[in-house]
Design a protein around this motif. Sequence first.
Motif, short mmCIF file in Angstrom:
data_model
loop_
_atom_site.label_atom_id
_atom_site.label_comp_id
_atom_site.label_asym_id
_atom_site.label_seq_id
_atom_site.Cartn_x
_atom_site.Cartn_y
_atom_site.Cartn_z
N LYS A 82 18.68 -5.07 5.34
CA LYS A 82 19.62 -5.13 4.23
C LYS A 82 18.96 -5.43 2.91
CE LYS A 82 23.20 -6.87 7.27
NZ LYS A 82 24.07 -7.98 7.60
N GLU A 83 17.72 -5.86 2.92
CA GLU A 83 17.10 -6.33 1.69
C GLU A 83 16.09 -5.35 1.14
OE1 GLU A 83 15.67 -10.32 1.94
OE2 GLU A 83 17.33 -10.92 3.20
N TRP A 84 16.10 -5.25 -0.18
CA TRP A 84 15.09 -4.50 -0.90
C TRP A 84 14.99 -5.09 -2.29
CZ3 TRP A 84 16.99 -2.04 -5.24
CH2 TRP A 84 18.37 -1.83 -5.29
N THR A 85 13.89 -4.87 -2.97
CA THR A 85 13.70 -5.37 -4.32
C THR A 85 13.21 -4.24 -5.21
OG1 THR A 85 11.40 -6.04 -3.92
CG2 THR A 85 13.12 -7.69 -3.53
N ALA A 86 13.51 -4.35 -6.48
CA ALA A 86 13.05 -3.37 -7.46
C ALA A 86 12.57 -4.09 -8.70
CB ALA A 86 14.17 -2.40 -7.81
N THR A 87 11.49 -3.59 -9.28
CA THR A 87 10.98 -4.15 -10.52
C THR A 87 11.73 -3.52 -11.70
OG1 THR A 87 9.31 -2.42 -10.78
CG2 THR A 87 8.67 -4.40 -9.53
N THR A 88 11.60 -4.14 -12.84
CA THR A 88 12.11 -3.50 -14.05
C THR A 88 11.19 -2.32 -14.37
OG1 THR A 88 10.85 -5.01 -15.45
CG2 THR A 88 13.13 -5.62 -14.98
N ALA A 89 11.72 -1.37 -15.08
CA ALA A 89 10.94 -0.16 -15.40
C ALA A 89 9.76 -0.49 -16.32
CB ALA A 89 11.84 0.87 -16.05
N ALA A 90 8.63 0.15 -16.03
CA ALA A 90 7.43 0.00 -16.85
C ALA A 90 6.95 1.39 -17.24
CB ALA A 90 6.35 -0.73 -16.05
N PRO A 91 6.33 1.51 -18.40
CA PRO A 91 5.86 2.83 -18.84
C PRO A 91 4.74 3.36 -17.95
CG PRO A 91 5.48 1.15 -20.55
CD PRO A 91 6.08 0.47 -19.37
N VAL A 92 4.67 4.67 -17.87
CA VAL A 92 3.58 5.35 -17.15
C VAL A 92 2.52 5.68 -18.19
CG1 VAL A 92 2.95 7.42 -15.87
CG2 VAL A 92 5.14 6.30 -15.43
N SER A 93 1.28 5.38 -17.85
CA SER A 93 0.18 5.69 -18.77
C SER A 93 -0.75 6.72 -18.13
CB SER A 93 -0.60 4.41 -19.11
OG SER A 93 -1.28 3.93 -17.97
N PRO A 94 -1.61 7.36 -18.92
CA PRO A 94 -2.52 8.36 -18.36
C PRO A 94 -3.40 7.82 -17.23
CG PRO A 94 -2.51 8.51 -20.75
CD PRO A 94 -1.72 7.28 -20.38
N ASP A 95 -3.74 6.54 -17.29
CA ASP A 95 -4.62 5.97 -16.26
C ASP A 95 -3.86 5.31 -15.11
OD1 ASP A 95 -3.71 3.93 -17.89
OD2 ASP A 95 -5.61 2.83 -17.88
N SER A 96 -2.56 5.55 -15.01
CA SER A 96 -1.78 5.00 -13.88
C SER A 96 -2.38 5.51 -12.58
CB SER A 96 -0.32 5.43 -13.98
OG SER A 96 0.30 4.84 -15.10
N MET A 97 -2.54 4.61 -11.61
CA MET A 97 -3.15 4.97 -10.33
C MET A 97 -2.26 4.51 -9.19
SD MET A 97 -5.97 6.54 -11.01
CE MET A 97 -6.58 6.58 -9.34
N TRP A 98 -1.98 5.42 -8.28
CA TRP A 98 -1.24 5.12 -7.07
C TRP A 98 -1.92 5.81 -5.92
CZ3 TRP A 98 1.70 7.54 -11.19
CH2 TRP A 98 2.33 6.63 -12.03
N THR A 99 -1.57 5.41 -4.70
CA THR A 99 -2.15 6.09 -3.55
C THR A 99 -1.42 7.41 -3.31
OG1 THR A 99 -0.68 5.09 -1.91
CG2 THR A 99 -2.70 3.86 -2.46
N VAL A 100 -2.13 8.33 -2.67
CA VAL A 100 -1.53 9.62 -2.32
C VAL A 100 -0.33 9.41 -1.43
CG1 VAL A 100 -1.94 11.76 -1.04
CG2 VAL A 100 -3.66 10.92 -2.64
N GLU A 101 -0.42 8.47 -0.48
CA GLU A 101 0.68 8.20 0.44
C GLU A 101 1.92 7.72 -0.31
OE1 GLU A 101 -2.42 6.86 0.80
OE2 GLU A 101 -3.13 8.17 2.41
#
Length: 98
Positions: free
Chosen positions: A40-59
């Motif tokens: 039943k639980e989940w959390t969300a952050t407030t929105a943050a800007p995306v920058s050219p150097d934003s990095m996330w995993t492929v997954e």
Amino acid sequence: MTTVRYTGGAGSERVLLVPVVRGRFGPAASYVRLPDFVGKEWTATTAAPVSPDSMWTVETITLSVSASLNDATRDAWRAVRALISDAGLRRVIDQELQ
């Protein structure tokens, strides 16, 4: 970009990136499903800007883009794609939007 954290199957933590879509009328909204959500639980952050150097995993990108439920959210992913400089992540977004 908002980050949503929730519990998936087998008790594993899942992280979903959700681009925030500005509404034409009313507040910003994005529509996604939480793949493999249990509990039943989940959390969300407030929105943050995306920058050219934003990095996330492929997954994380694969799961996040495929969770989009409407054209407005998919369009937001196209906007994210245009902002980031990592060619590999741009390719993953393109593949998932097909």
